[in-house]
Write a protein that holds these residues in place. Sequence first.
Motif, PDB file in Angstrom:
ATOM      1  N   LEU A  88       0.810  -1.218   0.000  1.00 39.06           N
ATOM      2  CA  LEU A  88       0.000   0.000   0.000  1.00 39.06           C
ATOM      3  C   LEU A  88       0.844   1.270   0.000  1.00 39.06           C
ATOM      4  CD1 LEU A  88      -2.801  -1.246   2.355  1.00 39.06           C
ATOM      5  CD2 LEU A  88      -3.003  -0.754  -0.079  1.00 39.06           C
ATOM      6  N   GLN A  89       2.141   1.159   0.215  1.00 37.69           N
ATOM      7  CA  GLN A  89       3.010   2.332   0.153  1.00 37.69           C
ATOM      8  C   GLN A  89       3.035   2.906  -1.265  1.00 37.69           C
ATOM      9  OE1 GLN A  89       6.751   0.658   1.364  1.00 37.69           O
ATOM     10  NE2 GLN A  89       7.408   0.280  -0.728  1.00 37.69           N
ATOM     11  N   ASN A  90       2.569   2.132  -2.251  1.00 40.11           N
ATOM     12  CA  ASN A  90       2.498   2.603  -3.634  1.00 40.11           C
ATOM     13  C   ASN A  90       1.324   3.546  -3.877  1.00 40.11           C
ATOM     14  OD1 ASN A  90       4.738   1.037  -4.492  1.00 40.11           O
ATOM     15  ND2 ASN A  90       3.423  -0.768  -4.585  1.00 40.11           N
ATOM     16  N   ILE A  91       0.476   3.700  -2.885  1.00 35.29           N
ATOM     17  CA  ILE A  91      -0.688   4.579  -2.985  1.00 35.29           C
ATOM     18  C   ILE A  91      -0.584   5.599  -1.860  1.00 35.29           C
ATOM     19  CG2 ILE A  91      -3.205   4.659  -2.903  1.00 35.29           C
ATOM     20  CD1 ILE A  91      -3.074   1.717  -3.984  1.00 35.29           C
ATOM     21  N   HIS A  92      -0.882   6.850  -2.194  1.00 33.54           N
ATOM     22  CA  HIS A  92      -0.686   7.944  -1.243  1.00 33.54           C
ATOM     23  C   HIS A  92      -2.019   8.457  -0.695  1.00 33.54           C
ATOM     24  CE1 HIS A  92       3.465   7.880  -2.479  1.00 33.54           C
ATOM     25  NE2 HIS A  92       3.046   7.865  -3.736  1.00 33.54           N
ATOM     26  N   PRO A  93      -1.993   8.968   0.532  1.00 39.19           N
ATOM     27  CA  PRO A  93      -3.237   9.457   1.146  1.00 39.19           C
ATOM     28  C   PRO A  93      -3.993  10.475   0.293  1.00 39.19           C
ATOM     29  CG  PRO A  93      -1.504   9.343   2.790  1.00 39.19           C
ATOM     30  CD  PRO A  93      -0.853   9.047   1.465  1.00 39.19           C
ATOM     31  N   HIS A  94      -3.289  11.379  -0.388  1.00 41.50           N
ATOM     32  CA  HIS A  94      -4.000  12.368  -1.208  1.00 41.50           C
ATOM     33  C   HIS A  94      -4.704  11.713  -2.400  1.00 41.50           C
ATOM     34  CE1 HIS A  94      -0.051  12.211  -3.229  1.00 41.50           C
ATOM     35  NE2 HIS A  94      -0.727  12.486  -4.323  1.00 41.50           N
ATOM     36  N   GLN A  95      -4.191  10.581  -2.883  1.00 41.64           N
ATOM     37  CA  GLN A  95      -4.866   9.857  -3.958  1.00 41.64           C
ATOM     38  C   GLN A  95      -6.145   9.209  -3.443  1.00 41.64           C
ATOM     39  OE1 GLN A  95      -1.346   7.467  -4.943  1.00 41.64           O
ATOM     40  NE2 GLN A  95      -1.536   8.218  -7.043  1.00 41.64           N
ATOM     41  N   VAL A  96      -6.059   8.613  -2.270  1.00 47.55           N
ATOM     42  CA  VAL A  96      -7.233   7.984  -1.663  1.00 47.55           C
ATOM     43  C   VAL A  96      -8.300   9.039  -1.389  1.00 47.55           C
ATOM     44  CG1 VAL A  96      -8.083   6.686   0.338  1.00 47.55           C
ATOM     45  CG2 VAL A  96      -5.870   6.098  -0.690  1.00 47.55           C
ATOM     46  N   ALA A  97      -7.891  10.194  -0.868  1.00 49.84           N
ATOM     47  CA  ALA A  97      -8.845  11.279  -0.593  1.00 49.84           C
ATOM     48  C   ALA A  97      -9.526  11.740  -1.886  1.00 49.84           C
ATOM     49  CB  ALA A  97      -8.133  12.446   0.087  1.00 49.84           C
ATOM     50  N   PHE A  98      -8.747  11.881  -2.960  1.00 49.32           N
ATOM     51  CA  PHE A  98      -9.316  12.300  -4.236  1.00 49.32           C
ATOM     52  C   PHE A  98     -10.338  11.279  -4.725  1.00 49.32           C
ATOM     53  CE2 PHE A  98      -9.512  12.290  -8.856  1.00 49.32           C
ATOM     54  CZ  PHE A  98      -9.777  13.626  -9.128  1.00 49.32           C
ATOM     55  N   MET A  99      -9.992  10.002  -4.647  1.00 51.25           N
ATOM     56  CA  MET A  99     -10.898   8.958  -5.121  1.00 51.25           C
ATOM     57  C   MET A  99     -12.178   8.901  -4.276  1.00 51.25           C
ATOM     58  SD  MET A  99      -8.152   6.020  -6.183  1.00 51.25           S
ATOM     59  CE  MET A  99      -8.614   5.324  -7.762  1.00 51.25           C
ATOM     60  N   GLN A 100     -12.047   9.134  -2.971  1.00 47.26           N
ATOM     61  CA  GLN A 100     -13.230   9.172  -2.111  1.00 47.26           C
ATOM     62  C   GLN A 100     -14.149  10.317  -2.529  1.00 47.26           C
ATOM     63  OE1 GLN A 100     -11.170   9.212   1.741  1.00 47.26           O
ATOM     64  NE2 GLN A 100     -12.298   7.370   2.298  1.00 47.26           N
ATOM     65  N   GLU A 101     -13.570  11.486  -2.755  1.00 45.29           N
ATOM     66  CA  GLU A 101     -14.367  12.639  -3.186  1.00 45.29           C
ATOM     67  C   GLU A 101     -14.989  12.392  -4.554  1.00 45.29           C
ATOM     68  OE1 GLU A 101     -12.257  16.388  -2.854  1.00 45.29           O
ATOM     69  OE2 GLU A 101     -11.277  15.670  -1.033  1.00 45.29           O
ATOM     70  N   PHE A 102     -14.249  11.754  -5.439  1.00 44.93           N
ATOM     71  CA  PHE A 102     -14.741  11.453  -6.784  1.00 44.93           C
ATOM     72  C   PHE A 102     -15.974  10.549  -6.699  1.00 44.93           C
ATOM     73  CE2 PHE A 102     -14.644   9.701 -11.071  1.00 44.93           C
ATOM     74  CZ  PHE A 102     -14.259  10.804 -11.823  1.00 44.93           C
ATOM     75  N   GLU A 103     -15.897   9.523  -5.858  1.00 45.91           N
ATOM     76  CA  GLU A 103     -17.045   8.622  -5.704  1.00 45.91           C
ATOM     77  C   GLU A 103     -18.229   9.314  -5.031  1.00 45.91           C
ATOM     78  OE1 GLU A 103     -16.714   4.535  -4.820  1.00 45.91           O
ATOM     79  OE2 GLU A 103     -15.892   4.367  -6.855  1.00 45.91           O
ATOM     80  N   ARG A 104     -17.960  10.249  -4.118  1.00 45.34           N
ATOM     81  CA  ARG A 104     -19.055  11.014  -3.489  1.00 45.34           C
ATOM     82  C   ARG A 104     -19.817  11.835  -4.529  1.00 45.34           C
ATOM     83  NH1 ARG A 104     -15.348  12.958   0.652  1.00 45.34           N
ATOM     84  NH2 ARG A 104     -15.197  11.247   2.102  1.00 45.34           N
TER      85      ARG A 104
END
Length: 177
Positions: A88-104
């Motif tokens: 999971l170190q290959n994925i960054h918190p800001h990417q996860v946050a963006f994807m969460q907002e995108f799905e919202r």
Amino acid sequence: MATWNSRGLRGSTLEELVNRTNDKYREQRLALIQKVPTPITPMKIDKEHRHITLAYFEQKSTVDYIGVIQGLPVCFDAKESAQMTFALQNIHPHQVAFMQEFERQDGIAFFLIYYTAKDLYYYLPFRDFLPFWERAQSGGRKSFRFDELDQTYILPKKQGVMVPYLEMINKDLAERE
């Protein structure tokens, strides 16, 4: 500021295959997906070979690809793994946050993972990724194993399409309903 060097070229084969797939989908008028460029500031340039040898990222990237598939907004990141575990170190918190907002916003977010050891592509819906991320954030395992994944999201081999992810988007949508 993050520094770019040859490590940034990892996954370039997968990226090229996804780009060709996206071109094919665009030609068939099925989707319009664009690679999101990561803005860099060059610091050193090999003038003889016309290569950038050192650069700094100007800002954090969000996802690798973004676009629309027959009216549905989509974003995804393409990753490679030589192991049957995915760090999971290959994925960054800001990417996860963006994807969460995108799905919202009623978009579809996912990861395309190429497992090089098995020569297979996997579609990981964002909702299926989140439990692994949350487990790691709460002090648990910092990776997930291939056998933890829903095997029905393995991309089928398809003549003429390098990374045929559209079928998995249909499956993803059906499971959301």
